[in-house]
Design an enzyme around this catalytic site. Structure first.
Site, short mmCIF file in Angstrom:
data_model
loop_
_atom_site.label_atom_id
_atom_site.label_comp_id
_atom_site.label_asym_id
_atom_site.label_seq_id
_atom_site.Cartn_x
_atom_site.Cartn_y
_atom_site.Cartn_z
CG HIS A 183 -2.11 -0.88 1.08
ND1 HIS A 183 -3.27 -0.69 1.79
CD2 HIS A 183 -2.33 -1.96 0.30
CE1 HIS A 183 -4.16 -1.61 1.46
NE2 HIS A 183 -3.61 -2.41 0.54
CE1 TYR A 210 -5.22 4.02 8.75
CE2 TYR A 210 -5.72 3.86 11.09
CZ TYR A 210 -4.97 3.49 9.99
OH TYR A 210 -3.95 2.57 10.15
N PRO A 262 -3.69 0.57 18.81
CG PRO A 262 -5.37 -0.98 18.39
CD PRO A 262 -4.77 -0.17 19.47
CE LYS A 277 4.03 3.52 13.16
NZ LYS A 277 4.49 2.97 11.89
CE1 TYR A 312 -0.12 2.99 7.56
CE2 TYR A 312 -1.23 3.99 9.43
CZ TYR A 312 -1.15 3.00 8.46
OH TYR A 312 -2.11 2.00 8.41
P1 FAS Z 1 2.27 -11.39 22.05
O1 FAS Z 1 1.34 -10.99 23.16
O2 FAS Z 1 1.75 -11.49 20.67
O3 FAS Z 1 2.93 -12.82 22.38
C1 FAS Z 1 3.33 -13.14 23.69
C2 FAS Z 1 3.27 -14.65 23.83
O4 FAS Z 1 3.74 -15.00 25.13
C3 FAS Z 1 1.85 -15.18 23.71
O5 FAS Z 1 1.79 -16.23 22.78
C4 FAS Z 1 1.52 -15.65 25.14
O6 FAS Z 1 0.68 -16.79 25.15
C5 FAS Z 1 2.89 -15.98 25.67
N1 FAS Z 1 2.98 -15.93 27.13
C6 FAS Z 1 2.39 -15.03 27.95
N2 FAS Z 1 2.71 -15.31 29.23
C7 FAS Z 1 3.51 -16.42 29.22
C8 FAS Z 1 4.15 -17.19 30.21
N3 FAS Z 1 4.03 -16.88 31.49
N4 FAS Z 1 4.89 -18.26 29.83
C9 FAS Z 1 5.02 -18.57 28.51
N5 FAS Z 1 4.43 -17.87 27.51
C10 FAS Z 1 3.68 -16.81 27.87
N6 FAS Z 1 -0.73 -4.28 16.70
C11 FAS Z 1 -0.83 -3.67 15.50
O7 FAS Z 1 0.19 -3.23 14.95
N7 FAS Z 1 -2.07 -3.53 14.89
C12 FAS Z 1 -3.22 -4.03 15.47
O8 FAS Z 1 -4.30 -3.90 14.91
C13 FAS Z 1 -3.15 -4.69 16.70
N8 FAS Z 1 -4.27 -5.22 17.30
C14 FAS Z 1 -4.15 -5.84 18.53
C15 FAS Z 1 -5.28 -6.41 19.19
C16 FAS Z 1 -5.15 -7.02 20.44
C17 FAS Z 1 -6.37 -7.64 21.13
C18 FAS Z 1 -3.90 -7.09 21.07
C19 FAS Z 1 -3.73 -7.75 22.44
C20 FAS Z 1 -2.77 -6.56 20.43
C21 FAS Z 1 -2.90 -5.94 19.15
N9 FAS Z 1 -1.79 -5.40 18.49
C22 FAS Z 1 -1.88 -4.78 17.30
C23 FAS Z 1 -0.50 -5.50 19.05
C24 FAS Z 1 0.00 -6.89 18.77
O9 FAS Z 1 0.04 -7.09 17.38
C25 FAS Z 1 1.34 -6.99 19.44
O10 FAS Z 1 2.13 -5.84 19.18
C26 FAS Z 1 2.10 -8.22 19.04
O11 FAS Z 1 1.28 -9.32 19.29
C27 FAS Z 1 3.39 -8.25 19.86
O12 FAS Z 1 3.92 -9.49 19.77
P2 FAS Z 1 4.65 -10.15 21.03
O13 FAS Z 1 5.56 -9.16 21.64
O14 FAS Z 1 5.19 -11.44 20.53
O15 FAS Z 1 3.50 -10.38 22.12
C1 PHB Z 2 -5.55 -4.21 10.94
O1 PHB Z 2 -5.67 -4.48 9.73
O2 PHB Z 2 -5.81 -5.03 11.85
C2 PHB Z 2 -5.09 -2.83 11.33
C3 PHB Z 2 -4.60 -1.98 10.35
C4 PHB Z 2 -4.17 -0.71 10.71
C5 PHB Z 2 -4.26 -0.31 12.03
C6 PHB Z 2 -4.75 -1.17 13.02
C7 PHB Z 2 -5.18 -2.44 12.66
O3 PHB Z 2 -3.86 0.94 12.38
#
Ligand code: FAS
Ligand code: PHB
Length: 391
Positions: free
Chosen positions: A72, A201, A293, A297, A385
């Site tokens: 994009h 957005y 989100p 980032k 961005y």
């Molecule tokens: P994660 O949380 O993905 O992974 C951590 C891992 O550690 C998990 O698998 C967990 O099960 C494990 N863990 C936890 N405790 C543990 C323990 N005690 N022992 C062993 N393992 C354990 N980012 C965006 O850029 N755009 C978005 O739209 C977006 N939407 C999101 C929506 C939600 C609901 C959430 C929670 C996050 C969102 N994020 C988004 C952010 C997300 O993408 C994170 O930045 C990304 O998952 C980060 O990855 P990790 O650091 O690996 O953490």
């Molecule tokens: C998504 O596609 O999940 C998404 C894209 C852009 C954002 C947040 C979420 O800023």
């Protein structure tokens, strides 16, 4: 058991770190409390910065992303019933983003790790970390009823916001900064074609909305909702009706609806823990920081942390240098705070804050008007961005 690096968490941070260390001949074991299927079932990020794309290529897992991802060059802002395109490519000298879901990134990393026969313990319980401020760090856990002690040189806390690693740092050794937003995002994933070929957005009187996608046949939509909201209030029909009310006439006309294959409400917060290194334990990704989100980032910050950490560990083992390890936290936090600022700013600009009153609303409208009529303002948005360059 012994390994060089014990990685807690098999989300994108842990898996990417494991892959980069493997490519450098460094042994690492990943300990994950959930199952692989559960990790894959979490629908999260959708937009990758160039830095993240480059890292996935460096890790040898970028092939499918380049084949199936969507490049994009811009996105649109919708406010006061009109859409305004932010031409990122023109504003940043050609830089773009890749729309490729976090689920797919995680799947590609899992497949690469399995193909290399590397050790990942899924379904681990009672995970704890020990002696990380000493010389003999250990990760203890229970797997299939057996207790295990994994001795290592370093621990990588890649265990997300609710993980055990940050929680194991003595209170006096860590400072936490947090801002909780008074709303959440209700997200829906559906196998319907996106309403537009680029992201939209929207800032509307009814609240924020985001039209995103995973492919030409799978869409991802979000609407701002009360933080106390519950999924039981949101049938698919109710969601599509609310989304329509937050779109412009053209998008409303083009919107294709269908059954949700995932629906969830995510709370929004900004959070940073400082420092990100504690002796022989390092925090990376959501274990150390959270962004709303809006700026896409979260996953990208996790990737840049992992770049810095993998480089530091490789320097330690290959060059017997502590320079990268000693500068890890400072290097990460400079980038983290720039992303925190951008994510907070973009969230503040695009969401409805009833408590801000009429003045707050008018300031928001003035900033949006300035943003789409000033090349300098639009450039600042675009360069944040697409992702700031790694320092
Ligand atoms: P994660 O949380 O993905 O992974 C951590 C891992 O550690 C998990 O698998 C967990 O099960 C494990 N863990 C936890 N405790 C543990 C323990 N005690 N022992 C062993 N393992 C354990 N980012 C965006 O850029 N755009 C978005 O739209 C977006 N939407 C999101 C929506 C939600 C609901 C959430 C929670 C996050 C969102 N994020 C988004 C952010 C997300 O993408 C994170 O930045 C990304 O998952 C980060 O990855 P990790 O650091 O690996 O953490
Ligand atoms: C998504 O596609 O999940 C998404 C894209 C852009 C954002 C947040 C979420 O800023």
């Amino acid at each position: 058991m012994r390994t060089q690096v014990a990685i807690v968490g098999a989300g994108p941070s842990g898996l990417l770190l494991g892959q980069l260390l493997h490519k450098a001949g460094i042994d690492a074991v990943i300990i994950e409390r959930q199952s692989a299927d559960y990790v894959l079932s979490r629908i999260r990020a959708g937009v990758l910065e160039q830095v993240t794309m480059d890292l996935l290529d460096e890790a040898g897992v970028g092939q499918r992303m380049h084949r199936e991802g969507l490049v994009h060059g811009g996105f649109e802002l919708l406010f006061k019933g009109a859409r305004h395109r932010i031409d990122m490519q023109a504003l940043t000298g050609g830089r773009q983003v890749m729309v490729y879901g976090q689920t797919e990134v995680t799947r590609d990393l899992m497949d690469a790790r399995a193909a290399a026969g590397l050790s990942t313990v899924y379904g681990a319980s009672e995970v704890s970390v020990h002696d990380f401020d000493g010389e003999r760090p250990q990760v203890r856990y229970t797997s299939q009823g057996q207790q295990h002690e994994l001795s290592c040189d370093f621990i990588a806390g890649c265990d997300g916001f609710h993980g055990v690693c940050r929680a194991s740092v003595p209170a006096g050794a860590i400072t936490e900064f947090e801002k909780v937003y008074p709303f959440g995002w209700l997200g829906v994933l559906a196998d319907v074609p996106p309403v537009s070929h680029e992201l939209i957005y929207a800032n509307t009187e009814r609240g924020f909305a985001l039209c995103s996608m995973r492919s030409a046949t799978r869409s991802r939509y979000y609407v701002q909702c009360p933080v106390s909201d519950s999924l039981s209030r949101w049938s698919d029909d109710a969601f599509w009706a609310e989304l329509r009310l937050r779109l412009d006439p053209q998008a409303r006309e083009q919107l294709v609806t269908g059954p949700s294959i995932e629906k969830s409400i995510a709370p929004l917060r900004s959070f940073v823990a400082e420092p990100m290194r504690f002796g022989r334990m390092f925090l990376a990704g959501d274990a150390a920081h959270i962004v709303p989100p809006t700026g896409a980032k979260g996953l990208n910050l996790a990737a840049s942390d992992v770049k810095y950490l993998s480089t530091a560990l490789i320097e330690h083992y290959r060059d017997k240098s502590a320079a990268g390890i000693d500068s890890y936290s400072e290097r990460c936090l400079r980038r983290v705070w720039r992303a925190e600022r951008f994510s907070w700013w973009f969230t503040s600009l695009m969401h409805q804050f009833p408590e801000a009153g009429g003045f707050g609303q008018k300031v928001q409208e003035a900033e949006l008007d300035y943003l789409v009529n000033s090349n300098a303002a639009a450039t600042a948005l675009a360069e944040n961005y697409v992702g700031l360059p790694l320092q």
